[in-house]
Write an enzyme that holds these catalytic residues in place. Structure first.
Site, PDB file in Angstrom:
ATOM      1  N   GLU A  70       0.855  -1.193   0.000  1.00 36.17           N
ATOM      2  CA  GLU A  70       0.000   0.000   0.000  1.00 36.17           C
ATOM      3  C   GLU A  70       0.884   1.233   0.000  1.00 36.17           C
ATOM      4  O   GLU A  70       1.813   1.333   0.810  1.00 36.17           O
ATOM      5  CB  GLU A  70      -0.885   0.073   1.247  1.00 36.17           C
ATOM      6  CG  GLU A  70      -2.022  -0.891   1.255  1.00 36.17           C
ATOM      7  CD  GLU A  70      -2.947  -0.716   2.467  1.00 36.17           C
ATOM      8  OE1 GLU A  70      -2.947   0.370   3.072  1.00 36.17           O
ATOM      9  OE2 GLU A  70      -3.646  -1.680   2.784  1.00 36.17           O
TER      10      GLU A  70
HETATM   11  C1  NOJ Z   1      -4.374   1.181   5.450  1.00 41.13           C
HETATM   12  C2  NOJ Z   1      -5.533   0.238   5.247  1.00 41.13           C
HETATM   13  O1  NOJ Z   1      -5.028  -1.058   5.108  1.00 41.13           O
HETATM   14  C3  NOJ Z   1      -6.391   0.576   4.034  1.00 41.13           C
HETATM   15  O2  NOJ Z   1      -7.507  -0.231   4.051  1.00 41.13           O
HETATM   16  C4  NOJ Z   1      -6.723   2.046   4.029  1.00 41.13           C
HETATM   17  O3  NOJ Z   1      -7.534   2.364   2.924  1.00 41.13           O
HETATM   18  C5  NOJ Z   1      -5.439   2.833   3.999  1.00 41.13           C
HETATM   19  N1  NOJ Z   1      -4.677   2.544   5.205  1.00 41.13           N
HETATM   20  C6  NOJ Z   1      -5.650   4.340   3.927  1.00 41.13           C
HETATM   21  O4  NOJ Z   1      -6.205   4.800   5.113  1.00 41.13           O
END
Ligand code: NOJ
Length: 606
Positions: free
Chosen positions: A435
């Site tokens: 991410e």
């Molecule tokens: C981490 C989380 O895993 C994800 O679901 C979320 O959208 C992002 N942070 C952004 O807040």
């Protein structure tokens, strides 16, 4: 159009992030900023990686580097009660009033459940190498207990998604737990507070290996267990919304780590030889930089910040036990609080060796950075919490851009530091960035997201520098493919490369400018030279204004359609009629009539 905030709000030098006391006094903040500015000027000569963190590095990623985008089940699928799915803790939490911004829910979200083909089409347009998504446990096993019932319709949905991805040469990377615990397990056992979750989760994972493992080669047990533990069981901002301060998060994390290890062993002993896949975990971590790099206490506090965040989970998984600094700090505070044992649970020698080394690759989720300074918190039992256990304060530089989420400041150099930290602490493991991305506020129906282009450009460039430093990063996942349900923030924060019009029942998707830019990074596998990269940016912003107009026209059309629907639909509620048509019409007429009356009076006077 909306205004993009590049500067900080008046209070944005506050200690941001959940639970940290935020600027008790303006005077203190001013002092902090002053100290920060002084420190920043000395920070110019950092020699930490023998590289100037301000310069841009033109070059390419290693051949075979995998580019992707991500999502999670509850955030995008919708279909919360379709085809035999059971309730998750997020279904129940979001339906309680006052828990989520505007009382939004993920009930229909992006309708991803019904849009496999459309969404894989978007991924193709981006030329993604991989797509990261999560499997909803209660969609496959409605109560969470495998022996109760398996929902074949749920299996069919993921089969279809996986097959469609593979047909389009997109590698699926699957997360088994992205926060949507079956509600039944929460109600009956207390969720992650209870050790029985380890076996139930293992059974669910085993089912996934059995049904999907012939096609899935990258598995992640948990996504961001830090959030599950801290926001779910300590602050209560997330489902299940418990506030078990000082103990709840540590207990939840303890069981999660054991569950992770068990699933890794299950795969290792039962499936690996046949399926030849990898099992990892996705951990999130902000980087923590000492406010004063010449002050030993700040250096230690910053190290503590990272150890309490990413290290809390990574250290047991790579080394068999919690970071020493967590054991020391929580242990000492527990004694001062008159407790017989530490609030941080401990692993037995057998457990340590069972947990150690249960990671074929590490998923890293990273968004932002904090400056950290030492700050003692009193050890009173009543105020005990994960946050006070760390004895530190978080600060931000008011000059850091913060286009969207309140907690998310763009600090690209922190990313390189975090990646190097992982390399040096855990023996240079294989890393997939799971991410990384930035949001904007809901009110902006703005597809020309030049701040997101800047964010992706700078963060991926720092990742490239980290690879040159020797960090073993194999792939990058932009967060996220679509705008979606952003947990307690509802739909008010948009992380997507694609804009989703949530007001339209069909949830149409529109490309933001960052789609064009990210696509170029992918097709060049990096950054060829300055001229070209500038060109990408210019072109991306040019094309988005057309999409912007399309979206604006579409919005006008849907507003008009709504009015027509209100007029023609016999079932239209009386209230809707009153607020959306009668009130504005009466107001307009009254204004017109008053104007006419006024003119009439004036004429008579003359
Ligand atoms: C981490 C989380 O895993 C994800 O679901 C979320 O959208 C992002 N942070 C952004 O807040």
């Amino acid at each position: 159009m909306c205004v993009h905030r590049t500067g900080a709000e008046p209070d944005s030098d506050c200690a941001a992030g959940s639970g940290v006391p935020c600027c008790p006094a303006v005077a203190i903040s001013v002092c902090y900023v002053f100290v920060l500015v002084l420190c920043l000027s000395s920070a110019e000569d950092f020699d930490w990686t023998k590289n100037d963190h301000g310069s841009f590095y033109y070059g390419t990623f290693p051949a075979g580097f995998s580019w992707g985008a991500g999502s999670s089940a509850y955030q995008t699928e919708g279909a919360w009660d379709k085809d035999g799915k059971g309730l998750s803790i997020w279904d129940v939490f979001s339906h309680k009033k006052g828990k989520i911004q505007k009382n939004d829910t993920g009930d229909s979200s992006c309708e991803g459940y019904h849009k496999i083909k459309d969404d894989v089409g978007l991924m193709k347009e981006l030329k993604l190498n991989h797509y990261r998504f999560s499997i909803s446990w209660p969609r496959l096993i409605p109560t969470g207990i495998k022996s109760d019932h398996i929902n074949e319709k749920g299996i069919e949905y993921y089969n279809e998604l996986i097959d469609h991805l593979l047909e389009n040469k997109i590698t699926p990377i699957v997360t088994l737990y992205h926060w949507d615990l079956p509600q039944f397990l929460q109600e009956r056992y207390g969720g992650w507070q209870n050790i029985s979750m380890v076996n139930h989760f293992n059974e669910f994972a085993n089912l996934c290996f059995e049904r999907f493992g012939n096609r899935i080669k990258y598995w992640m047990t948990f996504n961001n267990p830090w959030s599950v533990a801290v926001e779910g069981y300590e602050t209560g901002e997330h489902a299940p919304g418990l506030r078990l301060r000082g103990t709840g998060a540590y207990k939840a994390a303890h069981h999660i780590i054991k569950a992770h290890a068990k699933v890794w062993h299950t795969y290792d002993t039962q499936w690996r030889a046949k399926q030849k896949g990898l099992v990892g975990i996705s951990l999130s971590g902000d980087w923590g930089e000492p406010v004063d790099i010449t002050n030993q206490k700040d250096i230690e506090a910053a190290e503590r910040y990272v150890q309490f965040y990413l290290g809390w989970f990574a250290t047991p998984i790579f080394h068999g036990d919690y970071p020493q600094v967590m054991k020391d700090f929580i242990g000492r505070k527990s004694v001062q609080q008159g407790l017989g044992t530490s609030r941080l649970p401990s692993f037995s020698p057998q457990e340590k060796s069972y947990i150690k080394g249960t990671c074929d690759f590490l998923g890293v989720g990273h968004f932002t950075t904090r400056y950290i300074t030492q700050k003692n918190h009193p050890s009173a039992r009543s105020s005990s919490s994960y946050f006070t256990d760390r004895d530190l304060a978080e600060l931000v530089d008011p000059r850091w851009p913060d286009p969207g989420s309140e907690w998310l400041y763009s600090v690209p150099w922190g990313f390189r530091r975090l990646l190097n930290f992982v390399k040096s602490q855990y023996g240079n493991p294989m890393i997939y960035v799971t991410e990384n991305g930035v949001s904007e506020k809901m009110l902006c129906t703005e597809l020309c997201d030049d701040w997101r282009i800047q964010y992706f450009k700078d963060y991926t460039n720092e990742m490239l520098k980290a690879i040159k430093d020797g960090v073993n990063v194999k792939g990058y996942t932009a967060w996220s493919l679509l705008d979606k349900f952003e947990w307690d923030e509802g739909y008010s924060e948009r992380f997507g490369l694609y804009y989703v019009d949530f007001r339209n029942k069909n949830k149409p998707r529109y490309p933001k400018a960052s789609v064009q830019f990210y696509k170029r990074i992918i097709s060049s596998n990096g950054f060829p030279n300055q001229r070209e990269v500038e060109n990408w940016r210019r072109k991306a912003v040019e094309t988005c204004s057309t999409s912007n107009q399309l979206l604006a026209a579409e919005e006008q059309r849907s507003t008009a359609a709504n009015i027509l629907r209100l007029i023609h639909d016999p079932l239209t509620s009386h209230m809707e009629m009153v607020t959306e048509i009668v009130v504005p019409t009466v107001c307009t007429l009254s204004i017109l009539l008053s104007a006419v009356f006024l003119m009439f009076l004036l004429r008579r006077r003359n």
